[in-house]
Design an enzyme around this catalytic site. Structure first.
Site, short mmCIF file in Angstrom:
data_model
loop_
_atom_site.label_atom_id
_atom_site.label_comp_id
_atom_site.label_asym_id
_atom_site.label_seq_id
_atom_site.Cartn_x
_atom_site.Cartn_y
_atom_site.Cartn_z
N TYR A 1 -14.94 -11.40 -0.12
CA TYR A 1 -15.56 -10.24 -0.26
C TYR A 1 -16.81 -10.41 -1.13
O TYR A 1 -17.96 -9.76 -1.24
CB TYR A 1 -14.55 -9.22 -1.08
CG TYR A 1 -13.59 -8.82 0.03
CD1 TYR A 1 -13.91 -7.67 0.70
CD2 TYR A 1 -12.33 -9.10 -0.04
CE1 TYR A 1 -12.78 -7.06 1.49
CE2 TYR A 1 -11.36 -9.14 1.01
CZ TYR A 1 -11.62 -7.79 1.63
OH TYR A 1 -10.84 -7.49 2.67
N ARG B 1 -3.23 7.00 0.75
CA ARG B 1 -3.82 7.84 1.31
C ARG B 1 -2.80 8.43 2.49
O ARG B 1 -3.03 9.70 2.76
CB ARG B 1 -4.98 7.43 2.35
CG ARG B 1 -6.07 7.24 1.43
CD ARG B 1 -7.40 6.89 2.02
NE ARG B 1 -7.12 5.34 2.61
CZ ARG B 1 -8.07 4.72 3.31
NH1 ARG B 1 -9.22 5.20 3.55
NH2 ARG B 1 -7.63 3.41 3.52
N ARG C 1 -7.01 11.94 -5.72
CA ARG C 1 -8.15 11.07 -5.12
C ARG C 1 -9.38 11.89 -5.32
O ARG C 1 -10.27 11.37 -5.64
CB ARG C 1 -7.67 10.64 -3.76
CG ARG C 1 -8.97 9.57 -3.32
CD ARG C 1 -8.74 8.33 -3.77
NE ARG C 1 -10.11 7.55 -3.19
CZ ARG C 1 -11.30 7.67 -3.69
NH1 ARG C 1 -11.54 8.31 -4.58
NH2 ARG C 1 -12.34 6.83 -3.29
N ASP D 1 -6.66 -2.75 -7.57
CA ASP D 1 -7.41 -3.33 -6.39
C ASP D 1 -7.58 -4.93 -6.53
O ASP D 1 -7.86 -5.10 -7.64
CB ASP D 1 -8.60 -2.67 -5.78
CG ASP D 1 -9.01 -3.13 -4.38
OD1 ASP D 1 -8.51 -2.38 -3.43
OD2 ASP D 1 -9.86 -3.77 -4.16
N ARG E 1 0.79 -1.34 -0.10
CA ARG E 1 0.09 0.09 -0.01
C ARG E 1 0.91 1.05 0.13
O ARG E 1 0.34 2.40 0.62
CB ARG E 1 -1.05 0.04 1.25
CG ARG E 1 -1.95 -0.94 1.20
CD ARG E 1 -3.01 -0.53 0.46
NE ARG E 1 -4.18 -1.76 0.31
CZ ARG E 1 -5.30 -1.67 0.77
NH1 ARG E 1 -5.46 -0.69 1.89
NH2 ARG E 1 -6.39 -2.51 0.72
O1 1CP Z 1 0.11 0.46 -3.10
C1 1CP Z 1 -0.32 -0.58 -3.29
O2 1CP Z 1 -0.09 -1.45 -2.42
C2 1CP Z 1 -1.13 -0.87 -4.37
C3 1CP Z 1 -2.58 -0.59 -4.48
C4 1CP Z 1 -3.39 -1.51 -3.70
C5 1CP Z 1 -3.38 -3.08 -3.24
C6 1CP Z 1 -2.16 -3.91 -3.53
C7 1CP Z 1 -4.76 -1.22 -3.24
C8 1CP Z 1 -5.43 0.07 -3.40
N1 1CP Z 1 -5.28 -2.45 -2.85
C9 1CP Z 1 -4.84 -3.44 -2.90
C10 1CP Z 1 -4.93 -4.94 -2.25
C11 1CP Z 1 -6.03 -5.06 -1.61
N2 1CP Z 1 -7.31 -4.28 -1.77
C12 1CP Z 1 -6.22 -6.12 -0.53
C13 1CP Z 1 -5.05 -7.03 -0.17
C14 1CP Z 1 -3.94 -6.46 0.66
C15 1CP Z 1 -4.36 -6.14 1.96
O3 1CP Z 1 -4.68 -7.01 2.69
O4 1CP Z 1 -4.55 -4.99 2.56
C16 1CP Z 1 -7.50 -6.12 0.20
C17 1CP Z 1 -7.98 -6.90 1.13
C18 1CP Z 1 -8.24 -5.09 -0.67
C19 1CP Z 1 -9.62 -5.03 -0.63
C20 1CP Z 1 -9.83 -3.39 -0.11
N3 1CP Z 1 -9.84 -2.52 -0.83
C21 1CP Z 1 -9.90 -2.74 1.05
C22 1CP Z 1 -9.78 -3.58 2.66
C23 1CP Z 1 -11.50 -3.41 2.71
C24 1CP Z 1 -11.88 -4.66 4.04
O5 1CP Z 1 -12.60 -4.08 4.74
O6 1CP Z 1 -11.22 -5.69 3.99
C25 1CP Z 1 -9.78 -1.36 0.89
C26 1CP Z 1 -10.07 -0.38 1.93
C27 1CP Z 1 -9.95 -1.08 -0.44
C28 1CP Z 1 -9.76 0.31 -0.99
C29 1CP Z 1 -8.39 0.59 -1.51
N4 1CP Z 1 -7.65 -0.14 -2.46
C30 1CP Z 1 -6.48 0.72 -2.51
C31 1CP Z 1 -6.49 1.81 -1.67
C32 1CP Z 1 -5.24 2.88 -1.83
C33 1CP Z 1 -7.58 1.84 -1.14
C34 1CP Z 1 -8.42 2.92 -0.50
C35 1CP Z 1 -9.18 3.67 -1.08
C36 1CP Z 1 -9.42 5.16 -1.15
O7 1CP Z 1 -8.37 5.80 -1.50
O8 1CP Z 1 -10.22 5.70 -1.09
#
Ligand code: 1CP
Length: 347
Positions: A153, A32, A41, A78, A28
C-alpha cells in the site's frame, strides 16, 4: 466428558487446548454489514479519524460482541495507521478505499518512527476502554499488517490485486525496499507491544498479500519479517498468542506455520483445513476457513461448509473464522445462523 467452558475459550484454544464448541470470531466483524456501524460511520468525517477517536472506535469494537457474543473482539483500527504514524500521508477516499501519497526510494529515510506511540495513543486508549467493557469470557485481539502487505500500500498508494508497484520497486530498488521492510519490522513490533501493554490479549498479523510475494523472496520479504516481529513481541510478552494470516499463500502455508513462530495460522477458503491439520507442527493451532461467500449464501451452502470444517477439526484446538473478511453485503441473520451451526449440535 463435558468440560466446563474455560473463562476465555479462545485463549485456551490458542494455547492448544481442545475447546468444544470451537471458539469463533470473524475477520472484519466490526464493519459495514452492521447498521449500527453505518450509523456511527456517518458521524465521522473520515475513516482514519474514526480509528483515532477512542469513544467511537471502542463502541464499534463492542457492537458485534453485543449483537452476536463472539469469543473475541478485534480492535477497530486499520493496518494503514502504521504508515500514517511514520509520517506518510494516508486518507480514505469515500467508497473507494485507502489512498496514500506513494513512497519513493529517496524518501524512505524520511519515515520517522519516533512519533509512533504518541500518534497512535488514541488506539491504546481504545484498547483500554474496550477492555473495561468486555464480557469476562471475551478476549481482545490487537493486530497489525505484516511488512510486505503494508509496503504494497505504501508503494502503490492504494490497494491492488497483484502488488505490481511493490514487486517492481523491490526488483529495481532492492536496497531501498529492504530498508523499508526493516523500518516496518521495528515499527510494527513496537506498535504490537504497545497494544499488549494497553491490554490486547491476542495479536493477529495480517499478511493479506502473501500470494503476491515473489517466490524466491518469500523468506526475505515475508517469512523473516513476520518471524522478527513475533520474536520481538515474545521478548516483551511471552504468553500473548500470535495468529498469522498469510492469505492466498497456497503451498507456502506450511512455511508460515513452520518458520514464523506463530501460535496459530489463519487459513483462507482456498486452502484445506485437513492439509493444515495433517502437515502443520502439532503445536500450531488452526483458524478459519469458512468462505465469506458461503456466509452470504447462507442456508444449505453454509450448513455444509460448517459441517465440513467441524469434521475436519474435530478433537483439535481450532478457532472458527472466515477465510477472509466478512463482506458488507452479508445478511446479518446469516451470522446468527453461522453461530448457531458452530455452537449448536445442528451441524
Ligand atoms: O473488524 C475488524 O476486523 C477490525 C477492523 C479492521 C481490520 C482488522 C479494519 C477496518 N481493517 C482491518 C485490516 C485491514 N485493512 C487489512 C487486512 C485484512 C484484510 O485483508 O482484509 C487490509 C488489507 C486493510 C486495508 C484496507 N482498509 C482496505 C482494503 C483495500 C484494498 O483495496 O486492498 C479497506 C477497504 C480499508 C478500509 C477499512 N478498514 C476497516 C473498515 C471497516 C474499512 C472500510 C471503511 C469504511 O467503513 O468506510
Amino acid at each position: 466428558l463435558t468440560d466446563i467452558r474455560p473463562v476465555k475459550p479462545i485463549l485456551s484454544a490458542l494455547h492448544g487446548t481442545v475447546v468444544e464448541p470451537h471458539p469463533v470470531w470473524l475477520m472484519r466483524q466490526a464493519g459495514r454489514y452492521l447498521p449500527e456501524y453505518r450509523e456511527i460511520r456517518t458521524k465521522a468525517t473520515d475513516f482514519l479519524n474514526l480509528c483515532l477517536t477512542p469513544a467511537l472506535a471502542s463502541e464499534i469494537t463492542l457492537q458485534p460482541i453485543r449483537r452476536f457474543g463472539f469469543d473475541a473482539a478485534i480492535l477497530f483500527a486499520d493496518i494503514l495507521v502504521v504508515p500514517h504514524a511514520l509520517g506518510q500521508k494516508v486518507w480514505f477516499a469515500e467508497g473507494e478505499g485507502p489512498r496514500l501519497d506513494p513512497i519513493t526510494a529517496d524518501r524512505i529515510h524520511k519515515l520517522d518512527p519516533t512519533q509512533l506511540r504518541s500518534t497512535l495513543a488514541p488506539i491504546f486508549e481504545t484498547i483500554d476502554r474496550v477492555k473495561s467493557n468486555l464480557p469476562k469470557t471475551t478476549a481482545l485481539i490487537g493486530f497489525a499488517g505484516a511488512p510486505w502487505t503494508v509496503a504494497t500500500y505504501m508503494i502503490a498508494g492504494r490497494g491492488s490485486d497483484d502488488s505490481t508497484a511493490a514487486r517492481l520497486f523491490a526488483y529495481r530498488e532492492p536496497q531501498a525496499f529492504t530498508a523499508l521492510l526493516d523500518i516496518l519490522i521495528a515499527a510494527t513490533a513496537d506498535y504490537l507491544i504497545a497494544q499488549v501493554q494497553a491490554g490486547a490479549e491476542v495479536l493477529q498479523i495480517f499478511e493479506s498479500w502473501a500470494g503476491t510475494v515473489p517466490v524466491e523472496k518469500l523468506e526475505d520479504y515475508s517469512l523473516h519479517p513476520i518471524q522478527q516481529i513475533v520474536s520481538r513481541v515474545r521478548d516483551h510478552a511471552p504468553s500473548v498468542p500470535i495468529i498469522v494470516f498469510p492469505r492466498a499463500a497456497g503451498t507456502n502455508y506450511l512455511r508460515y506455520a513452520c518458520e514464523t513462530g506463530a501460535n496459530a495460522i489463519s487459513i483462507d477458503a482456498h486452502t484445506s483445513l485437513s492439509f493444515a491439520i495433517e502437515q502443520f507442527p502439532a503445536n500450531v493451532v488452526t483458524q478459519g476457513n469458512i468462505d465469506p461467500l458461503a456466509l452470504i449464501a447462507g442456508g444449505r451452502t453454509l450448513r455444509s461448509a460448517v459441517a465440513l470444517a467441524k469434521t475436519q477439526t474435530k478433537g483439535r484446538a481450532h478457532i472458527f473464522n472466515l477465510g477472509h473478511g466478512i463482506r458488507p453485503e452479508t445478511p446479518i441473520e446469516h451470522v446468527t445462523e453461522l453461530l448457531g451451526l458452530i455452537r449448536g449440535s445442528a451441524a
